[in-house]
Design a protein around this motif. Sequence first.
Motif, PDB file in Angstrom:
ATOM      1  N   TRP A   1       0.636  -1.193   0.142  1.00  0.00           N
ATOM      2  CA  TRP A   1      -0.062   0.024   0.004  1.00  0.00           C
ATOM      3  C   TRP A   1       0.793   1.234   0.052  1.00  0.00           C
ATOM      4  O   TRP A   1       0.707   1.974  -1.043  1.00  0.00           O
ATOM      5  CB  TRP A   1      -0.876  -0.041   1.152  1.00  0.00           C
ATOM      6  N   VAL A   2       1.541   1.554   0.948  1.00  0.00           N
ATOM      7  CA  VAL A   2       2.529   2.665   1.109  1.00  0.00           C
ATOM      8  C   VAL A   2       3.732   2.229   1.406  1.00  0.00           C
ATOM      9  O   VAL A   2       4.108   1.208   2.018  1.00  0.00           O
ATOM     10  CB  VAL A   2       2.046   3.726   2.201  1.00  0.00           C
ATOM     11  N   HIS A   3       4.606   3.104   1.109  1.00  0.00           N
ATOM     12  CA  HIS A   3       6.234   2.971   1.432  1.00  0.00           C
ATOM     13  C   HIS A   3       6.610   3.809   2.541  1.00  0.00           C
ATOM     14  O   HIS A   3       6.047   4.926   2.798  1.00  0.00           O
ATOM     15  CB  HIS A   3       6.925   3.222   0.177  1.00  0.00           C
ATOM     16  N   ASN A   4       7.214   3.202   3.505  1.00  0.00           N
ATOM     17  CA  ASN A   4       7.661   3.694   4.652  1.00  0.00           C
ATOM     18  C   ASN A   4       9.114   4.232   4.415  1.00  0.00           C
ATOM     19  O   ASN A   4      10.017   3.479   4.848  1.00  0.00           O
ATOM     20  CB  ASN A   4       7.218   2.877   6.015  1.00  0.00           C
ATOM     21  N   PRO A   5       9.480   5.439   4.406  1.00  0.00           N
ATOM     22  CA  PRO A   5      10.798   5.919   4.166  1.00  0.00           C
ATOM     23  C   PRO A   5      11.583   5.682   5.404  1.00  0.00           C
ATOM     24  O   PRO A   5      12.802   5.727   5.139  1.00  0.00           O
ATOM     25  CB  PRO A   5      10.301   7.444   3.762  1.00  0.00           C
ATOM     26  N   ILE A   6      10.855   5.703   6.598  1.00  0.00           N
ATOM     27  CA  ILE A   6      11.718   5.583   7.869  1.00  0.00           C
ATOM     28  C   ILE A   6      12.248   4.078   7.959  1.00  0.00           C
ATOM     29  O   ILE A   6      13.303   3.668   8.367  1.00  0.00           O
ATOM     30  CB  ILE A   6      10.903   6.039   9.121  1.00  0.00           C
ATOM     31  N   LYS A   7      11.334   2.988   7.616  1.00  0.00           N
ATOM     32  CA  LYS A   7      11.615   1.897   7.837  1.00  0.00           C
ATOM     33  C   LYS A   7      11.227   0.947   6.439  1.00  0.00           C
ATOM     34  O   LYS A   7      10.198   0.397   6.170  1.00  0.00           O
ATOM     35  CB  LYS A   7      10.994   1.087   8.860  1.00  0.00           C
ATOM     36  N   PRO A   8      12.140   1.250   5.338  1.00  0.00           N
ATOM     37  CA  PRO A   8      11.841   0.933   4.073  1.00  0.00           C
ATOM     38  C   PRO A   8      11.616  -0.781   3.887  1.00  0.00           C
ATOM     39  O   PRO A   8      11.233  -1.191   2.836  1.00  0.00           O
ATOM     40  CB  PRO A   8      13.068   1.390   3.241  1.00  0.00           C
TER      41      PRO A   8
ATOM     42  N   VAL B   1       4.067  -2.281   4.189  1.00  0.00           N
ATOM     43  CA  VAL B   1       2.759  -1.972   4.756  1.00  0.00           C
ATOM     44  C   VAL B   1       1.664  -2.344   3.624  1.00  0.00           C
ATOM     45  O   VAL B   1       2.020  -1.621   2.591  1.00  0.00           O
ATOM     46  CB  VAL B   1       2.806  -0.523   4.898  1.00  0.00           C
ATOM     47  N   CYS B   2       0.611  -3.170   3.931  1.00  0.00           N
ATOM     48  CA  CYS B   2      -0.078  -3.643   3.052  1.00  0.00           C
ATOM     49  C   CYS B   2      -1.596  -3.448   3.155  1.00  0.00           C
ATOM     50  O   CYS B   2      -1.860  -2.866   4.423  1.00  0.00           O
ATOM     51  CB  CYS B   2       0.102  -5.165   2.839  1.00  0.00           C
ATOM     52  N   ARG B   3      -2.637  -3.783   2.511  1.00  0.00           N
ATOM     53  CA  ARG B   3      -3.940  -3.540   2.874  1.00  0.00           C
ATOM     54  C   ARG B   3      -4.701  -4.725   2.090  1.00  0.00           C
ATOM     55  O   ARG B   3      -3.916  -5.565   1.054  1.00  0.00           O
ATOM     56  CB  ARG B   3      -4.527  -2.395   2.251  1.00  0.00           C
ATOM     57  N   LEU B   4      -5.580  -5.116   2.421  1.00  0.00           N
ATOM     58  CA  LEU B   4      -6.431  -6.394   2.015  1.00  0.00           C
ATOM     59  C   LEU B   4      -7.074  -6.009   0.528  1.00  0.00           C
ATOM     60  O   LEU B   4      -7.314  -4.990   0.238  1.00  0.00           O
ATOM     61  CB  LEU B   4      -7.787  -6.611   2.769  1.00  0.00           C
ATOM     62  N   THR B   5      -6.891  -6.935  -0.142  1.00  0.00           N
ATOM     63  CA  THR B   5      -7.814  -6.873  -1.549  1.00  0.00           C
ATOM     64  C   THR B   5      -8.862  -7.350  -1.627  1.00  0.00           C
ATOM     65  O   THR B   5      -9.405  -8.053  -0.574  1.00  0.00           O
ATOM     66  CB  THR B   5      -6.583  -7.766  -2.616  1.00  0.00           C
ATOM     67  N   ALA B   6      -9.728  -7.122  -2.614  1.00  0.00           N
ATOM     68  CA  ALA B   6     -10.903  -8.091  -2.774  1.00  0.00           C
ATOM     69  C   ALA B   6     -10.997  -9.476  -2.577  1.00  0.00           C
ATOM     70  O   ALA B   6     -11.666 -10.092  -2.056  1.00  0.00           O
ATOM     71  CB  ALA B   6     -11.441  -7.702  -4.272  1.00  0.00           C
ATOM     72  N   ALA B   7      -9.831 -10.096  -3.040  1.00  0.00           N
ATOM     73  CA  ALA B   7      -9.582 -11.553  -2.785  1.00  0.00           C
ATOM     74  C   ALA B   7      -9.501 -11.939  -1.319  1.00  0.00           C
ATOM     75  O   ALA B   7      -9.781 -12.842  -0.929  1.00  0.00           O
ATOM     76  CB  ALA B   7      -8.467 -12.284  -3.739  1.00  0.00           C
TER      77      ALA B   7
END
Length: 117
Positions: free
Chosen positions: A76-83, A87-93
Amino acid sequence: MGRASQGKEGAHVSAPGEILSGHIATGIRPTEAQRRYLERGLTQAGGKLPLFDRDGREVSKKTIESCVAHGWATPWVHNPIKPDWLVCRLTAAGYRVLGGGGEPPSEPAASADAPRP
């Protein structure tokens, strides 16, 4: 006696990082660890998945990567402090495999009478 070749339809093994196609992934169910991880996204805005479990331990990178490979989660998003954190999110599946249909739960519409923060 030789065995007949099964071709792609019968193959269920994937290389690390390979995304399983939909027709193969449909019969696969998450392990207990994967289910615990994915279920946490059901209560978060946008289906955001946690970096840490309920006991404060970091979720296994293997668990996260396998959920992404099965199509149940997506970065989902890139964490510049802890690359190195994914970080993810649920998909429809992901919602479907948890029994929630293919859509995130709808958020209640804001009422005109409701106070604004």
